[in-house]
Design a protein around this motif. Structure first.
Motif, short mmCIF file in Angstrom:
data_model
loop_
_atom_site.label_atom_id
_atom_site.label_comp_id
_atom_site.label_asym_id
_atom_site.label_seq_id
_atom_site.Cartn_x
_atom_site.Cartn_y
_atom_site.Cartn_z
N THR A 1 0.83 -1.21 0.00
CA THR A 1 0.00 0.00 0.00
C THR A 1 0.87 1.26 0.00
N ARG A 2 0.32 2.33 -0.54
CA ARG A 2 1.09 3.55 -0.73
C ARG A 2 1.59 4.19 0.56
N PRO A 3 0.77 4.35 1.61
CA PRO A 3 1.30 5.00 2.83
C PRO A 3 2.48 4.25 3.45
N ILE A 4 2.35 2.92 3.53
CA ILE A 4 3.43 2.14 4.14
C ILE A 4 4.67 2.16 3.25
N SER A 5 4.48 2.07 1.94
CA SER A 5 5.62 2.08 1.02
C SER A 5 6.34 3.42 1.06
N THR A 6 5.59 4.50 1.27
CA THR A 6 6.21 5.83 1.39
C THR A 6 7.10 5.90 2.62
N VAL A 7 6.64 5.32 3.72
CA VAL A 7 7.45 5.28 4.95
C VAL A 7 8.70 4.43 4.72
N MET A 8 8.54 3.28 4.06
CA MET A 8 9.68 2.41 3.78
C MET A 8 10.69 3.11 2.87
N SER A 9 10.19 3.82 1.87
CA SER A 9 11.07 4.53 0.94
C SER A 9 11.80 5.66 1.65
N ALA A 10 11.09 6.36 2.55
CA ALA A 10 11.75 7.41 3.34
C ALA A 10 12.81 6.80 4.24
N GLY A 11 12.54 5.60 4.77
CA GLY A 11 13.54 4.90 5.58
C GLY A 11 14.77 4.54 4.76
N LEU A 12 14.55 4.11 3.52
CA LEU A 12 15.66 3.77 2.64
C LEU A 12 16.49 5.02 2.32
N LEU A 13 15.81 6.13 2.09
CA LEU A 13 16.50 7.40 1.86
C LEU A 13 17.35 7.77 3.06
N PHE A 14 16.78 7.68 4.25
CA PHE A 14 17.50 7.99 5.49
C PHE A 14 18.71 7.07 5.64
N TYR A 15 18.53 5.81 5.31
CA TYR A 15 19.60 4.81 5.39
C TYR A 15 20.77 5.20 4.49
N PHE A 16 20.49 5.57 3.25
CA PHE A 16 21.54 5.98 2.31
C PHE A 16 22.27 7.24 2.82
N VAL A 17 21.50 8.19 3.32
CA VAL A 17 22.08 9.45 3.81
C VAL A 17 22.99 9.20 5.01
N ILE A 18 22.53 8.37 5.94
CA ILE A 18 23.34 8.05 7.13
C ILE A 18 24.62 7.33 6.72
N PHE A 19 24.51 6.43 5.73
CA PHE A 19 25.69 5.70 5.28
C PHE A 19 26.74 6.66 4.71
N VAL A 20 26.30 7.60 3.89
CA VAL A 20 27.23 8.60 3.34
C VAL A 20 27.86 9.40 4.48
N SER A 21 27.06 9.83 5.42
CA SER A 21 27.54 10.67 6.52
C SER A 21 28.58 9.95 7.37
N LEU A 22 28.33 8.69 7.71
CA LEU A 22 29.29 7.94 8.51
C LEU A 22 30.57 7.65 7.74
N ASP A 23 30.43 7.28 6.47
CA ASP A 23 31.61 6.99 5.65
C ASP A 23 32.48 8.22 5.46
N VAL A 24 31.85 9.35 5.23
CA VAL A 24 32.64 10.56 5.00
C VAL A 24 33.32 11.03 6.29
N ARG A 25 32.70 10.73 7.43
CA ARG A 25 33.34 11.06 8.72
C ARG A 25 34.54 10.15 8.96
N ILE A 26 34.38 8.85 8.68
CA ILE A 26 35.51 7.91 8.81
C ILE A 26 36.64 8.33 7.88
N PHE A 27 36.29 8.72 6.66
CA PHE A 27 37.30 9.20 5.71
C PHE A 27 38.05 10.40 6.28
N GLY A 28 37.31 11.33 6.86
CA GLY A 28 37.95 12.51 7.43
C GLY A 28 38.87 12.17 8.59
N GLU A 29 38.44 11.26 9.45
CA GLU A 29 39.25 10.87 10.61
C GLU A 29 40.54 10.19 10.17
N VAL A 30 40.45 9.29 9.20
CA VAL A 30 41.64 8.56 8.74
C VAL A 30 42.63 9.50 8.06
#
Length: 369
Positions: free
Chosen positions: A80-109
């Motif tokens: 259903t559309r409402p649940i899929s929108t929440v799941m898609s927003a979660g996937l978006l958040f997941y990708f953004v967090i991954f970039v943020s953590l990786d770029v911080r690790i890159f900066g630290e190293v």
């Protein structure tokens, strides 16, 4: 709608998957598995690789049922559309967090090993803007960049370890499998952060030209990543032993600093390794960055993902600075891999498969994939 000039081949998919998975996780993987399974880290890596291959193929199978749609579009037909929108927003958040953590690790190293006098904020912003430059041009340039960087990343790292072959003590891999099944499966779970990246298959399928070859591409990408990680872990554990390895933050870099290279062959190995690793994490960051903006574009039903490339920079930059230390960064990374990654890698595709079978929807023309 998908532009005709923004499609890639199945071979490019294999390389893109490999370069997306091999990134920041390469630094800490030997320590992560050593903490849980001791000398059996190689077995945990192989076990994790096989499990993740199964789920990658499952995500591919789901996508093949809706060959012209991404997850954001076909999920609405399943949950259903409402649940899929929440799941898609979660996937978006997941990708953004991954970039943020990786770029911080890159900066630290980079700050620790190469640029001690450079503010970490400048290092992070430089990587984000560099990634944004290629991300805004779309998937096809990203795939071509990964093709160029793939041999630059893999070949030197494989060769750089060879001088240490004579220093390996095979007794460091004993006792063999004297670990409980619970700890062994927990060790496999700790490989999640290193294998994460094939979730881009949720969005990749419609952009591939020769889809009938995708199964082989996914197989080769996961097996190559598994062997590459096993190769590095073999040297780290074989030389340091698991007791010493598990006490280190980045045993991969520690090993490279300890290898005695012939003077005539190489002098500043640290600088070379940092350069190679920068390429490796760059490919991971721009891949997750692109699919984050693509997900947002699909959610808002806009024509171009490029509208969101620059606005995403301050968001990822600010998130990357939230952890107060590298220890906190890895604590967040563990949370990400043990909860969000496991959900999108394993739980969600199983649920979608069950719903797909119950509802009996989806095309049949792509089942050979």
């Amino acid at each position: 709608m998908i532009k005709n000039d923004d499609k890639i081949s199945a071979n490019q998919v294999a390389i893109l998957l490999f370069t997306t998975m091999v990134g920041a996780g390469i630094l800490s993987l030997p320590a992560d598995v050593s903490k849980e399974v001791g000398p059996n880290g190689l077995i945990a890596i192989f076990g994790g690789g096989i499990v993740f291959l199964f789920f990658a193929r499952l995500i591919l199978y789901l996508s093949s049922k809706f060959p012209t749609e991404t997850f954001i579009e076909y999920a609405g037909k399943l949950i259903t559309r409402p649940i899929s929108t929440v799941m898609s927003a979660g996937l978006l958040f997941y990708f953004v967090i991954f970039v943020s953590l990786d770029v911080r690790i890159f900066g630290e190293v980079l700050k620790l090993y190469l640029l001690p006098n450079t503010p970490i904020e400048i290092i992070i912003l430089t990587m984000l803007f560099s990634s944004a430059y290629i991300v805004r041009y779309g998937l096809e340039p990203i795939a071509r960049m990964s093709e160029i960087l793939f041999p630059i990343i893999v070949i030197p790292l494989v060769l750089l370890f060879l001088p240490a072959l004579t220093d390996i003590d095979l007794s460091n891999f004993l006792p063999f499998m004297k670990v409980s099944l619970v700890r062994f499966f927990k060790g496999m779970l700790f490989t999640t952060y290193s294998f994460a990246g094939f979730e881009i298959l949720y969005l990749l399928f419609p952009y591939v030209i020769d889809r009938e070859k995708l199964k082989r591409s996914v197989n080769s990408a996961l097996f190559s990543t598994m062997l590459f990680y096993a190769y590095i872990n073999f040297f780290v554990i074989g030389i340091f032993g698991y007791e010493e390895t598990k006490e280190q933050l980045w045993p991969f870099l520690t090993l490279l600093k300890s290898i005695n290279f012939p003077v005539f062959f190489i002098e500043n190995v640290e600088g070379i390794v940092m350069g190679i690793w920068t390429f490796a994490i760059f490919t991971t960051i721009y891949s997750f960055y692109y699919f984050a903006t693509l997900t947002f574009s699909k959610l808002l039903k806009t024509r171009e993902h490029s509208y969101f490339v620059l606005p995403a920079i301050p968001i990822m930059y600010l998130i990357s600075l939230i952890p107060d230390s590298i220890v906190t960064v890895y604590k967040y990374a563990n949370y990400l891999s043990q909860y969000m990654s496991v959900f999108f890698i394993a739980i969600l595709p199983i649920l979608l498969l069950i719903i797909l079978k119950v509802k009996g929807i989806g095309g049949k023309d792509e089942e050979k994939t």
